[in-house]
Design a protein around this motif. Structure first.
Motif, PDB file in Angstrom:
ATOM      1  N   LYS A 157     -19.452 -23.332  46.665  1.00 45.06           N
ATOM      2  CA  LYS A 157     -19.890 -24.019  47.876  1.00 45.06           C
ATOM      3  C   LYS A 157     -21.075 -24.916  47.546  1.00 45.06           C
ATOM      4  N   PHE A 174     -19.361 -21.234  62.671  1.00 43.89           N
ATOM      5  CA  PHE A 174     -18.236 -21.609  61.815  1.00 43.89           C
ATOM      6  C   PHE A 174     -17.024 -21.963  62.666  1.00 43.89           C
ATOM      7  N   LEU A 216     -16.456 -25.261  51.671  1.00 43.16           N
ATOM      8  CA  LEU A 216     -16.983 -25.054  53.023  1.00 43.16           C
ATOM      9  C   LEU A 216     -16.077 -25.637  54.104  1.00 43.16           C
ATOM     10  N   ARG A 260     -15.784 -15.771  54.519  1.00 43.56           N
ATOM     11  CA  ARG A 260     -14.825 -16.799  54.932  1.00 43.56           C
ATOM     12  C   ARG A 260     -14.312 -17.647  53.773  1.00 43.56           C
ATOM     13  N   THR A 261     -15.000 -17.633  52.657  1.00 43.54           N
ATOM     14  CA  THR A 261     -14.535 -18.434  51.527  1.00 43.54           C
ATOM     15  C   THR A 261     -15.008 -17.828  50.214  1.00 43.54           C
ATOM     16  N   LEU A 299     -25.816 -20.146  51.812  1.00 46.04           N
ATOM     17  CA  LEU A 299     -24.511 -20.254  51.165  1.00 46.04           C
ATOM     18  C   LEU A 299     -24.092 -18.940  50.509  1.00 46.04           C
ATOM     19  N   LEU A 305     -15.011 -23.703  57.214  1.00 48.52           N
ATOM     20  CA  LEU A 305     -16.091 -23.311  58.108  1.00 48.52           C
ATOM     21  C   LEU A 305     -16.600 -24.515  58.886  1.00 48.52           C
ATOM     22  N   PHE A 352     -21.504 -26.368  63.488  1.00 52.82           N
ATOM     23  CA  PHE A 352     -21.842 -26.072  62.081  1.00 52.82           C
ATOM     24  C   PHE A 352     -22.940 -27.035  61.635  1.00 52.82           C
ATOM     25  N   ARG A 383     -21.897 -13.591  55.584  1.00 55.47           N
ATOM     26  CA  ARG A 383     -20.977 -14.160  56.573  1.00 55.47           C
ATOM     27  C   ARG A 383     -20.300 -15.437  56.079  1.00 55.47           C
ATOM     28  N   VAL A 384     -20.935 -16.160  55.186  1.00 55.15           N
ATOM     29  CA  VAL A 384     -20.266 -17.316  54.570  1.00 55.15           C
ATOM     30  C   VAL A 384     -19.241 -16.825  53.551  1.00 55.15           C
ATOM     31  N   CYS A 385     -19.634 -15.873  52.727  1.00 58.23           N
ATOM     32  CA  CYS A 385     -18.737 -15.396  51.672  1.00 58.23           C
ATOM     33  C   CYS A 385     -17.523 -14.663  52.222  1.00 58.23           C
TER      34      CYS A 385
END
Lengths: 240, 279
Positions: free
Chosen positions: B265, A9, B214, B260-261, B252, B217, B230, B256-258
């Protein structure tokens, strides 16, 4: 999902949502009102700090108008310091995570006009900082609470609010505390799509909880364009 | 590299954790259409969370484009930049028209869905009920007959991988002052803010379309450029035999994605493939 584990990221600074609390601390706020306001600030701090994203993204500045004229919370010293156009403390915003609710006292007049200018100037200079550092930001907020009539000239401040809102540069809220708040006057400072709100029975805590919730929504990026705010019915209503 | 290689695409849309907290489902939509002559179309629509019916707007826009593409698939591909621009504008028009039809169908004096909160309940969002209730962004990417055409309105981005493995943005990113404020297909001045882009396809073997959830990221915000670490693994993943949309969706949804946002997505990936369209 092994091969997606290696997706990296980008390391961007958190986008910021600057929020100026613009609070009347004139003599009419003495006693119960300022006590309730102070409790409300503590509620605000606790609520916003329990949200992982909002505590990193919301940035809080605090401006008072009343005793000592217009003062700004200087995070370098932790004190409220006199401020005016062209004289602002360098550390006037802090991320919500580091915000400690001050205990305000009430006394003095109501230089609301000057305070509005100071609030807008703080936002202006914060945006300049963001741009200089490549930090993305949400539309800044000014949240004004007053229980009385301004004792200085306020029409310039009102004009500036209208212009900033028209340009999409700020979101401006005003809350009037009865019985002395003049909602017709406040309606000349706010803009038609966001009329002043009347606070019910010193429900400062509920109001500040609402503000914290609203900041969470705004800084969550979950809602685009105009933020969908929670209902105000728990603490206020629009009298006009 | 086969001259007749088609495209293979995978897509996933996941509700943002904030959307779930506020009782809303995912308001992003995507659509993949395989065209004859080995072309492909990718569509992503991001319904505005602040609009009462953003998801319905995204649905309608996507349906409008899908319908246009059905006819488009049977006509000769545009063969010049000018012809592509005509097509790309017609796609925006078709999407807009579909949203307008949806509004007409579902709004009306006695339809509670169309009622806006009274000022007492909602501290002055103030717009009159209208098409804005169905606010959505839209991105359409078509790769066909040696060309790539992009129609966009609002945020989100389109990123491509070159045959030498470089990652570059295609299309015109939106320039907005505030994070999370964007143009919508439903705006009165939507035509002025629609952006169109056409380029030859031969240099590219991968296309990604993302909704703005997204963005932080996938993009270096300071330089406004796509973040290669990415995209590279994602294109590799899409090219892998047996890669599934379920895996993309799980990515998604991953913690680790959640972290950050909290926004919805959507990610659609297309890569050139000899295997071609899945059965």
């Amino acid at each position: 999902m092994g091969d997606l584990d290696i997706v990296e990221f980008a390391d961007n600074p958190d986008p910021r949502c600057p929020c100026v609390l613009l609070l009347d601390t004139s003599s009419s706020m003495e006693g119960q009102p300022i006590g309730a306001l102070n409790e409300g600030l503590r509620v605000f701090q606790a609520d916003i700090q329990n949200d992982a994203l909002a505590q990193r993204r919301s940035e809080i500045a605090l401006v008072t108008f009343g005793n000592g004229g217009v003062r700004v919370l200087d995070y370098a010293s932790g004190d409220l310091v006199p401020a005016s156009r062209g004289n602002l403390p360098t550390q006037s915003f802090t991320i919500a995570r580091d915000f400690h609710a001050p205990t305000l006292t009430a006394d003095g007049y109501t230089p609301m006009g000057e305070a509005i200018h100071v609030a807008l100037d703080l936002i202006q200079s914060r945006k300049t900082e963001y741009k200089r550092n490549g930090v993305a930001y949400y539309r800044p907020w000014v949240f004004m609470v007053t229980d009385g009539l301004p004792t200085d000239s306020w029409s310039g401040g009102a004009l500036r609010v209208h212009e900033e809102v028209r340009l999409g540069g700020v979101v401006f809220f005003a809350v009037g505390v009865p019985p002395e708040a003049d909602f017709e006057l406040l309606a000349q400072i706010t803009t038609p799509e966001r009329p002043p709100v009347e606070l019910h029975a010193l429900h400062f805590s509920e109001m500040f909880a609402w503000l914290s919730q609203s900041q969470k929504r705004a800084s969550a990026g979950a809602v685009g364009g105009q933020v969908a705010l929670p209902p105000i019915s728990g603490w206020g209503s629009v009298p006009l | 590299m086969s001259g007749r290689a088609g495209w293979l695409a995978l897509g996933a849309s996941v509700a943002g954790t904030a959307h779930v907290d506020y009782g809303r489902g995912c308001e992003d939509r995507f659509h993949i259409k395989y065209l004859q002559d080995t072309g492909i179309a990718l569509v992503v629509a991001d319904g505005a969370g602040s609009a009462v019916a953003g998801a319905e707007g995204a649905d309608a826009a996507t349906r409008g484009v899908a319908k246009y593409l059905q006819d488009f698939a049977h006509v000769t591909s545009p063969a010049s930049v000018a012809q592509w621009l005509e097509t790309l504008k017609a796609i925006i028009a078709a999407a807009r028209s579909a949203v307008e039809d949806e509004f007409t169908l579902t709004s009306g004096g006695d339809n509670p869905e169309a009622t806006r909160d009274s000022p007492d309940n909602d501290m002055g969002n103030g717009d009159a009920p209208g098409l804005g209730d169905l606010a959505t962004t839209l991105i359409v990417v078509i790769a066909r007959a040696g060309w790539i055409g992009v129609s966009q309105i609002g945020d989100g981005c389109v990123v491509a991988r070159t045959v030498t493995g470089e990652i570059q943005a295609i299309g015109h990113p939106e320039a907005s002052v505030h994070v999370n404020e964007t143009r919508f297909l439903t705006d009165a001045d939507y035509k002025e803010h629609a952006r169109y882009f056409v380029c030859p396809a031969q240099n590219f073997n991968g296309i990604a379309v993302l909704s703005d959830g997204l963005q932080f990221l996938a993009y270096d915000m300071k330089t406004q450029s796509p973040f290669a670490p990415f995209f590279c693994p994602l294109f590799e993943f899409a090219a892998r035999l047996g890669a599934t949309e379920a895996e993309l969706e799980a990515f998604l949804r991953s913690p680790r994605v959640c972290a950050r946002t909290t926004d919805d997505k959507t990610l659609v990936l297309a890569v050139r493939s000899k295997v071609g369209k899945p059965k």
